[in-house]
Design a protein around this motif. Structure first.
Motif, PDB file in Angstrom:
ATOM      1  N   TYR A 184       0.865  -1.192   0.000  1.00  0.00           N
ATOM      2  CA  TYR A 184       0.000   0.000   0.000  1.00  0.00           C
ATOM      3  C   TYR A 184       0.893   1.230   0.000  1.00  0.00           C
ATOM      4  N   VAL A 185       0.721   2.071  -1.038  1.00  0.00           N
ATOM      5  CA  VAL A 185       1.590   3.226  -1.251  1.00  0.00           C
ATOM      6  C   VAL A 185       0.747   4.492  -1.249  1.00  0.00           C
ATOM      7  N   GLN A 186       1.261   5.555  -0.635  1.00  0.00           N
ATOM      8  CA  GLN A 186       0.574   6.843  -0.709  1.00  0.00           C
ATOM      9  C   GLN A 186       0.976   7.541  -2.005  1.00  0.00           C
ATOM     10  N   GLY A 187      -0.032   7.958  -2.770  1.00  0.00           N
ATOM     11  CA  GLY A 187       0.229   8.626  -4.034  1.00  0.00           C
ATOM     12  C   GLY A 187      -1.076   9.158  -4.595  1.00  0.00           C
ATOM     13  N   ASP A 188      -0.976   9.910  -5.688  1.00  0.00           N
ATOM     14  CA  ASP A 188      -2.144  10.570  -6.268  1.00  0.00           C
ATOM     15  C   ASP A 188      -2.188  10.292  -7.764  1.00  0.00           C
ATOM     16  N   ILE A 189      -3.370  10.005  -8.284  1.00  0.00           N
ATOM     17  CA  ILE A 189      -3.521   9.750  -9.704  1.00  0.00           C
ATOM     18  C   ILE A 189      -3.044  10.925 -10.548  1.00  0.00           C
ATOM     19  N   LEU A 190      -3.055  12.130  -9.948  1.00  0.00           N
ATOM     20  CA  LEU A 190      -2.652  13.334 -10.659  1.00  0.00           C
ATOM     21  C   LEU A 190      -1.161  13.622 -10.567  1.00  0.00           C
ATOM     22  N   GLN A 191      -0.407  12.719  -9.976  1.00  0.00           N
ATOM     23  CA  GLN A 191       1.029  12.932  -9.838  1.00  0.00           C
ATOM     24  C   GLN A 191       1.664  13.268 -11.185  1.00  0.00           C
ATOM     25  N   GLU A 192       2.556  14.247 -11.188  1.00  0.00           N
ATOM     26  CA  GLU A 192       3.238  14.617 -12.423  1.00  0.00           C
ATOM     27  C   GLU A 192       4.020  13.427 -12.956  1.00  0.00           C
ATOM     28  N   GLY A 193       3.837  13.146 -14.222  1.00  0.00           N
ATOM     29  CA  GLY A 193       4.504  11.993 -14.808  1.00  0.00           C
ATOM     30  C   GLY A 193       3.755  10.698 -14.604  1.00  0.00           C
ATOM     31  N   THR A 194       2.628  10.753 -13.924  1.00  0.00           N
ATOM     32  CA  THR A 194       1.746   9.630 -13.582  1.00  0.00           C
ATOM     33  C   THR A 194       2.384   8.744 -12.516  1.00  0.00           C
ATOM     34  N   LEU A 195       1.564   7.936 -11.912  1.00  0.00           N
ATOM     35  CA  LEU A 195       2.035   6.995 -10.891  1.00  0.00           C
ATOM     36  C   LEU A 195       2.949   5.928 -11.484  1.00  0.00           C
ATOM     37  N   LEU A 196       2.929   5.785 -12.797  1.00  0.00           N
ATOM     38  CA  LEU A 196       3.804   4.808 -13.442  1.00  0.00           C
ATOM     39  C   LEU A 196       5.269   5.226 -13.355  1.00  0.00           C
ATOM     40  N   GLU A 197       5.516   6.472 -12.945  1.00  0.00           N
ATOM     41  CA  GLU A 197       6.890   6.932 -12.750  1.00  0.00           C
ATOM     42  C   GLU A 197       7.201   7.138 -11.267  1.00  0.00           C
ATOM     43  N   ASN A 198       6.328   6.635 -10.401  1.00  0.00           N
ATOM     44  CA  ASN A 198       6.535   6.725  -8.955  1.00  0.00           C
ATOM     45  C   ASN A 198       7.492   5.613  -8.524  1.00  0.00           C
ATOM     46  N   GLN A 199       8.612   5.985  -7.922  1.00  0.00           N
ATOM     47  CA  GLN A 199       9.634   5.003  -7.572  1.00  0.00           C
ATOM     48  C   GLN A 199       9.170   4.028  -6.495  1.00  0.00           C
ATOM     49  N   LEU A 200       8.246   4.459  -5.631  1.00  0.00           N
ATOM     50  CA  LEU A 200       7.730   3.555  -4.607  1.00  0.00           C
ATOM     51  C   LEU A 200       6.942   2.415  -5.248  1.00  0.00           C
ATOM     52  N   ILE A 201       6.292   2.726  -6.356  1.00  0.00           N
ATOM     53  CA  ILE A 201       5.534   1.703  -7.076  1.00  0.00           C
ATOM     54  C   ILE A 201       6.472   0.854  -7.935  1.00  0.00           C
TER      55      ILE A 201
END
Length: 290
Positions: free
Chosen positions: A132-149
């Motif tokens: 379970y990761v804290q993040g937002d669908i509106l994250q710049e670059g999308t969640l697909l670029e979130n390093q936690l994911i």
């Protein structure tokens, strides 16, 4: 009586603030859960004045999600899932359904509310394949670029992105279709995107359209502050660049039903649509005969 929320979904996540209704807690209450407060119950009761069976809509949405995840983890062969806007844990969570089909399925839940994340980490991270990761669908670059994911999912391979009951909480200024276009573009070939969204039938069914617009006012203007019903054409834009698998964008109970319907659909249940898009693999190169 809760203070009327602004006409925008751009709000600081409610978290532990019990003076404002929370999307996650209102949804929990609609499912019969206990992780909610008076302010959430008041907000939902106001919606029930226009849509008395809205609780059935929440349960229908869960059933749809279960059928989709069984298909994706089973016949479609997907072993990685990104569940965006996962909210508070409830009965029959994504990882439980996916791992019934494939014990090795990796599931990452994401929500922007820290309370949802805290609950999720305690209750959902029961094995090494669930996170379970804290993040937002509106994250710049999308969640697909979130390093936690990215530390849990191999984003160079096909994944399933689940966006159930989320996009109707993004107002038009946030361009939800544009948001999804970015996700679709970045997904690996062979990936799937599953979406449910409130639907305004507009000219397709004027009577149901009146209901949709009344319920929208209850959602947006009476406390929760978001919940927009959009036309079929607007919803189809969410799947730009993807192939909709049959039966396409349809009322939820008509998408691969688990058996014959035992009753007619309620009006409230008919103003939600869902669909699953597939980013097809490129065709193999054709051999040229010399």
């Amino acid at each position: 009586m809760p203070e009327t929320a602004p006409r925008t979904s751009v709000r600081v996540p409610v978290g532990v603030d019990i003076t404002r209704p929370s999307i996650a807690r209102v949804y929990d209450y609609s499912l019969g859960g206990k992780d909610n407060y008076d302010v959430d119950r008041v907000a939902f009761e106001q919606i029930l004045e226009y849509a008395p069976r809205q609780g059935d809509v929440s349960r229908m949405n869960r059933r749809w999600l279960h059928r989709v995840v069984r298909y994706l983890a089973g016949p479609a062969g997907i072993d990685q899932f990104l569940d965006i806007g996962a909210g508070l844990p409830t009965v029959g969570n994504t990882h439980q359904i996916a791992q019934q089909e494939n014990r090795e399925a990796e599931v990452v839940y994401v929500d922007n509310d820290p309370v949802c994340c805290a609950h999720g980490r305690v209750l959902l991270e029961q094995n090494e394949n669930t996170h379970y990761v804290q993040g937002d669908i509106l994250q710049e670059g999308t969640l697909l670029e979130n390093q936690l994911i990215a530390q849990y999912l191999d984003l160079d391979r096909p994944i399933a992105v689940l966006v159930c009951g989320v996009l109707h909480h993004l107002d038009d200024d946030l361009d939800p279709a544009g948001v999804m276009r970015e996700y679709n573009k970045l997904l690996a070939d062979g990936s799937y995107v599953a979406i449910t969204n409130f639907w305004d039938p507009d000219g397709e069914n004027p009577e149901l359209s009146v209901l949709a617009r009344n319920v929208q006012r209850a959602f947006v203007e009476m406390g929760l502050g978001s919940g927009w019903y959009r036309t079929r054409g607007q919803l189809l834009e969410y799947f730009d660049g993807l192939d909709l698998i049959p039966p396409g964008l349809t009322e939820l109970e008509n998408w691969w039903p688990s058996g014959p319907l035992w009753r007619s659909l309620l009006p409230e249940e008919r103003i939600v649509l869902g669909g699953v898009g597939h980013k097809r693999m490129p065709a193999p190169p054709r051999l040229r005969h010399v």
